[in-house]
Write a protein that holds these residues in place. Structure first.
Motif, PDB file in Angstrom:
ATOM      1  N   GLU A   1      42.621  36.281 -62.341  1.00 16.06           N
ATOM      2  CA  GLU A   1      42.422  34.930 -62.866  1.00 16.06           C
ATOM      3  C   GLU A   1      41.912  34.966 -64.302  1.00 16.06           C
ATOM      4  N   MET A   2      41.078  35.940 -64.625  1.00 17.06           N
ATOM      5  CA  MET A   2      40.626  36.068 -66.009  1.00 17.06           C
ATOM      6  C   MET A   2      41.786  36.414 -66.930  1.00 17.06           C
ATOM      7  N   VAL A   3      42.634  37.327 -66.509  1.00 21.37           N
ATOM      8  CA  VAL A   3      43.803  37.673 -67.315  1.00 21.37           C
ATOM      9  C   VAL A   3      44.666  36.435 -67.548  1.00 21.37           C
ATOM     10  N   ALA A   4      44.890  35.658 -66.493  1.00 21.38           N
ATOM     11  CA  ALA A   4      45.702  34.448 -66.630  1.00 21.38           C
ATOM     12  C   ALA A   4      45.037  33.446 -67.570  1.00 21.38           C
ATOM     13  N   TYR A   5      43.720  33.355 -67.511  1.00 15.25           N
ATOM     14  CA  TYR A   5      43.001  32.430 -68.389  1.00 15.25           C
ATOM     15  C   TYR A   5      43.140  32.859 -69.855  1.00 15.25           C
ATOM     16  N   LEU A   6      43.027  34.143 -70.097  1.00 14.95           N
ATOM     17  CA  LEU A   6      43.199  34.643 -71.463  1.00 14.95           C
ATOM     18  C   LEU A   6      44.625  34.395 -71.949  1.00 14.95           C
ATOM     19  N   ASP A   7      45.588  34.581 -71.061  1.00 18.92           N
ATOM     20  CA  ASP A   7      46.982  34.283 -71.424  1.00 18.92           C
ATOM     21  C   ASP A   7      47.120  32.817 -71.821  1.00 18.92           C
ATOM     22  N   ALA A   8      46.466  31.935 -71.079  1.00 18.96           N
ATOM     23  CA  ALA A   8      46.550  30.497 -71.375  1.00 18.96           C
ATOM     24  C   ALA A   8      45.859  30.165 -72.698  1.00 18.96           C
ATOM     25  N   LEU A   9      44.757  30.827 -72.997  1.00 26.41           N
ATOM     26  CA  LEU A   9      44.112  30.609 -74.302  1.00 26.41           C
ATOM     27  C   LEU A   9      45.034  31.058 -75.435  1.00 26.41           C
ATOM     28  N   ASP A  10      45.760  32.146 -75.218  1.00 28.39           N
ATOM     29  CA  ASP A  10      46.700  32.624 -76.231  1.00 28.39           C
ATOM     30  C   ASP A  10      47.874  31.670 -76.412  1.00 28.39           C
ATOM     31  N   ALA A  11      48.285  31.021 -75.325  1.00 28.08           N
ATOM     32  CA  ALA A  11      49.474  30.173 -75.352  1.00 28.08           C
ATOM     33  C   ALA A  11      49.168  28.723 -75.705  1.00 28.08           C
ATOM     34  N   ALA A  12      47.919  28.369 -75.871  1.00 26.04           N
ATOM     35  CA  ALA A  12      47.543  26.984 -76.173  1.00 26.04           C
ATOM     36  C   ALA A  12      48.113  26.555 -77.517  1.00 26.04           C
ATOM     37  N   SER A  13      48.255  25.242 -77.702  1.00 22.69           N
ATOM     38  CA  SER A  13      48.786  24.731 -78.970  1.00 22.69           C
ATOM     39  C   SER A  13      47.897  25.122 -80.140  1.00 22.69           C
TER      40      SER A  13
END
Length: 297
Positions: free
Chosen positions: A122-134
């Protein structure tokens, strides 16, 4: 080490203050908190850690009330706040206060989080989402609450580094070996400024007893060589002496020196009083700033 990561290291400074009282439940105390953080800024601390799982909305008044000090969350729970919302809020802070906010995030604890599952993934996915944010949150502008080897390695690979909580100097040495030489290592250290050792240990045990109910912490302490017997009665003297700075200012300096010698770049001091969740121990913060010669010219 990239120039951006090096800049974050410099902005953290060597000594910070960690406090869970900086996002008060009572809105009437916000003025008092603003005055306290403005003074911490003037005292010369490098970083102000907003403890106790703050929200981004609770971060804004602290950043607004200061002008130089780095402000970090210690820590924001990934289960309670979506990465997209967090990234959007950080972008707004960045426009008003460039370079002064660092996102500290963590997976919290099973006992405190109903949806807790697969924390590393879940942490990895959260970091991925921070990278992919606008408005992405750069790796150099985030740190992870990390105790074990896997999360520490992730801290080095996907963030500026790690912010371990409730750890010993020995853990700091192990964390540095796992992180490598370049990643930021910013452990938290609890301080009780009281030369009456029995009284200081009483204050320490009142705080530690809560954490000893959380397996993430006790498992880490067991890995460090402590035993189940060390967790009874609010913690053995051996455990207290390893986790806290108990005594006078010289003791606090010596304990910080031990963490720094073990590989810490920055030590976040949490001053404990009878009620650390609401107290703002400004006198102790002043004494520590003087003891560490933090005052700016």
């Amino acid at each position: 080490m990239t120039s951006e990561t090096s800049d974050v290291h410099a902005r953290f400074g060597t000594i910070g203050i960690w406090s869970g009282a900086l996002h008060p439940a009572d809105p009437g105390r916000r003025g008092e908190v603003s005055e306290a953080v403005a003074e911490l800024d003037e005292l010369g601390y490098g970083t102000l850690w907003i403890g106790g799982s703050p929200s981004m909305e609770e971060v804004v008044p602290v950043v607004d009330a200061t002008r130089r000090i780095t402000v970090a969350t210690g820590i924001l729970s990934i289960w309670q706040h979506s990465a997209a919302d967090v990234a959007e809020q950080i972008a707004r802070i960045e426009k008003r206060h460039p370079g002064r906010f660092v996102l500290g995030i963590g997976v919290s604890h099973d006992a405190l989080t109903p949806q807790y599952a697969r924390p590393y993934s879940e942490m990895v996915a959260y970091l991925d989402a921070l990278d992919a944010a606008s408005d992405p949150v750069p790796a150099a502008r985030r740190v992870l609450a990390a105790l074990g080897p896997k999360m520490l390695k992730l801290s080095a690979a996907r963030a500026a580094g790690a912010h371990p909580y409730l750890v010993t100097a020995e853990h700091t040495a192990q964390a540095r070996a796992t992180l490598g030489p370049d990643a930021l290592l910013a452990p938290e250290l609890k301080v009780v400024l009281d030369t009456d050792l029995d009284r200081a240990r009483t204050v320490a045990r009142e705080t530690l007893s809560m954490y000893l109910q959380l397996p993430n912490y006790t498992s880490n302490l067991l890995r460090l060589g402590f035993e189940e017997a060390d967790f009874t009665g609010g913690g053995s003297n051996r455990l207290l002496d390893a986790l806290f700075a108990l005594g006078d200012l010289d003791t606090a300096r010596a304990r910080v020196d031990a963490y720094r010698a073990a590989g810490a770049d920055h030590v976040a001091l949490q001053v404990l009083t009878a009620d650390p969740h609401s107290d703002l121990p400004r006198a102790e913060w002043r004494e520590l700033a003087a003891a560490f010669s933090l005052g700016r010219p």
